[in-house]
Design a protein around this motif. Structure first.
Motif, PDB file in Angstrom:
ATOM      1  N   SER A   1      20.039  -9.340 -29.223  1.00 50.49           N
ATOM      2  CA  SER A   1      20.079 -10.791 -29.058  1.00 50.49           C
ATOM      3  C   SER A   1      20.719 -11.169 -27.726  1.00 50.49           C
ATOM      4  O   SER A   1      21.654 -10.508 -27.257  1.00 50.49           O
TER       5      SER A   1
ATOM      6  N   GLN B 171      21.851 -14.318 -27.436  1.00 53.98           N
ATOM      7  CA  GLN B 171      22.636 -15.487 -27.815  1.00 53.98           C
ATOM      8  C   GLN B 171      24.088 -15.042 -27.920  1.00 53.98           C
ATOM      9  O   GLN B 171      24.504 -14.419 -28.891  1.00 53.98           O
TER      10      GLN B 171
ATOM     11  N   ARG C 223      22.320 -25.567 -30.582  1.00 52.09           N
ATOM     12  CA  ARG C 223      22.127 -24.913 -31.885  1.00 52.09           C
ATOM     13  C   ARG C 223      20.636 -24.793 -32.213  1.00 52.09           C
ATOM     14  O   ARG C 223      20.178 -23.736 -32.663  1.00 52.09           O
TER      15      ARG C 223
ATOM     16  N   ALA D  13      18.757 -22.169 -30.034  1.00 48.32           N
ATOM     17  CA  ALA D  13      19.444 -20.884 -29.920  1.00 48.32           C
ATOM     18  C   ALA D  13      18.495 -19.695 -29.905  1.00 48.32           C
ATOM     19  O   ALA D  13      18.771 -18.677 -29.267  1.00 48.32           O
ATOM     20  N   THR D  14      17.381 -19.793 -30.590  1.00 48.74           N
ATOM     21  CA  THR D  14      16.432 -18.676 -30.662  1.00 48.74           C
ATOM     22  C   THR D  14      15.247 -18.836 -29.705  1.00 48.74           C
ATOM     23  O   THR D  14      14.307 -18.040 -29.756  1.00 48.74           O
ATOM     24  N   ASP D  15      15.300 -19.846 -28.848  1.00 53.14           N
ATOM     25  CA  ASP D  15      14.224 -20.079 -27.896  1.00 53.14           C
ATOM     26  C   ASP D  15      14.285 -19.019 -26.786  1.00 53.14           C
ATOM     27  O   ASP D  15      15.282 -18.907 -26.075  1.00 53.14           O
ATOM     28  N   ARG D  16      13.226 -18.252 -26.624  1.00 50.06           N
ATOM     29  CA  ARG D  16      13.225 -17.136 -25.679  1.00 50.06           C
ATOM     30  C   ARG D  16      13.185 -17.576 -24.221  1.00 50.06           C
ATOM     31  O   ARG D  16      13.350 -16.745 -23.313  1.00 50.06           O
TER      32      ARG D  16
ATOM     33  N   GLY E 194      20.861 -17.244 -23.592  1.00 48.42           N
ATOM     34  CA  GLY E 194      21.320 -18.144 -24.638  1.00 48.42           C
ATOM     35  C   GLY E 194      21.427 -19.587 -24.172  1.00 48.42           C
ATOM     36  O   GLY E 194      21.095 -19.929 -23.034  1.00 48.42           O
TER      37      GLY E 194
END
Length: 327
Positions: A10, A12, A75, A78-81, A86
């Protein structure tokens, strides 16, 4: 062909601050309500100190909204590539934006206070003083909410004692807290000015306290702009961890020289690092990362190793190909 999934990790590096997000939203609501009361009261009672505090609080309500929005965006994305390291800097950008608003507030306070100092008007002290006191109590309540979130995030959000304490700050939360504290300070000044005017007959004290408040707010704004802009511009090569990396190489890897070193923050007290080395000994990136692992604030380390007697590839942008140059 090997499967890359077991080796992926990850990017992040910020765990977020849910309590800060919740309390910042609460502070937005409380501040907005008090803002309306003070602005209406300031106009109705002709108090520059009270009116300045109300408009000051309105800008803070906006700034607190920016801070709360930054938490929500960080928040949700957070998972947006698309974000290589991060979304923490969304929060920092929120803090920077709030600091700019704080500077605008200081200028407006100064202009309005000077205007009332030059052209004084009668003030209804008996009605203005209670409103200013209530405003101060509201500010103290919001400050307590945000301070509690700061302590919670700081206690659980940093990893290494060697890094500077300032690097562990949640700059978005700090901006929200400074806005509330600026409100509290101007409320205190407003109360002092109104009491002095009522009991001592010093009417000019009201705009003078507005000027003092403007200077104080400007100082806080400049301080926060400096802190947040350093992060946004990756100006962290003077952080203690940089020297610690050099010490590890000198102590653990004799005969190895640093050819390239880049360190920047990717979270509260967390850093990414690109380290280029040249050596005449057998050495692997995994060994170097193992030596650096003692510094827990280094959460993403990239190591490049070149042999001292090997040719180096130098990129030539004009010809779009690599040229070989002997070291």
């Amino acid at each position: 062909m090997p499967d890359p999934k077991p080796f992926q990790h990850s990017h992040q590096f910020n765990e977020g601050n849910p309590l800060a997000e919740k309390n910042t939203l609460r502070a937005v609501v409380i501040t907005s309500i008090m803002m309306v009361v003070e602005i209406v009261g300031g106009y109705a009672l002709n108090s520059m100190a009270l009116l300045a505090d109300g408009w000051h609080m309105s800008s803070h309500a906006l700034a607190l909204g920016v801070s709360a929005g930054a938490y929500v965006l960080a928040r949700r994305l957070a998972t947006d590539r698309r974000f290589a390291f991060g979304t923490w800097k969304i929060e920092v950008l929120g803090g920077y934006s709030s600091a700019l608003l704080l500077g605008v507030v200081a200028v407006l306070m100064l202009v309005q206070s000077v205007e009332h100092l030059v052209h004084p008007a009668p003030i209804h002290y008996d009605q203005a003083i209670p409103i200013a006191v209530v405003g101060l109590l509201v500010n103290l309540l919001c400050a307590w909410l945000l301070k509690d979130a700061h302590h919670h995030g700081h206690d659980h959000g940093h990893a290494h004692d060697h890094a500077s304490h300032d690097h562990h700050h949640d700059l978005n939360l700090r901006s929200a807290y400074l806005h509330v504290m600026a409100d509290a300070a101007t409320s205190v000044l407003a109360i002092l000015a109104l009491v002095g005017g009522k009991f001592l007959g010093i009417q000019w004290l009201d705009p003078v306290m507005g000027i003092v408040g403007a200077v104080l707010v400007a100082q806080w704004a400049v301080s926060l702009i400096k802190q947040s802009s350093r992060v946004l511009l990756d100006a962290d090569m003077d952080a203690p961890v940089v020297e610690e990396i050099r010490e590890v190489v000198a102590e653990k890897l004799p005969g190895t020289a640093i050819t390239d070193l880049h360190v920047w923050r990717v979270g509260k007290g967390r850093y990414a690092c690109i380290l280029g080395l040249v050596t005449d000994q057998p050495l692997s990136p995994a060994v170097v990362r193992g030596y650096l692992a003692v510094h827990e604030e280094l959460v993403h380390v990239t190591v490049e190793i070149a042999k001292a007697d090997a040719p180096a590839m130098v990129f030539c942008p004009t010809k779009q190909h690599a040229l070989t140059k002997s070291l």
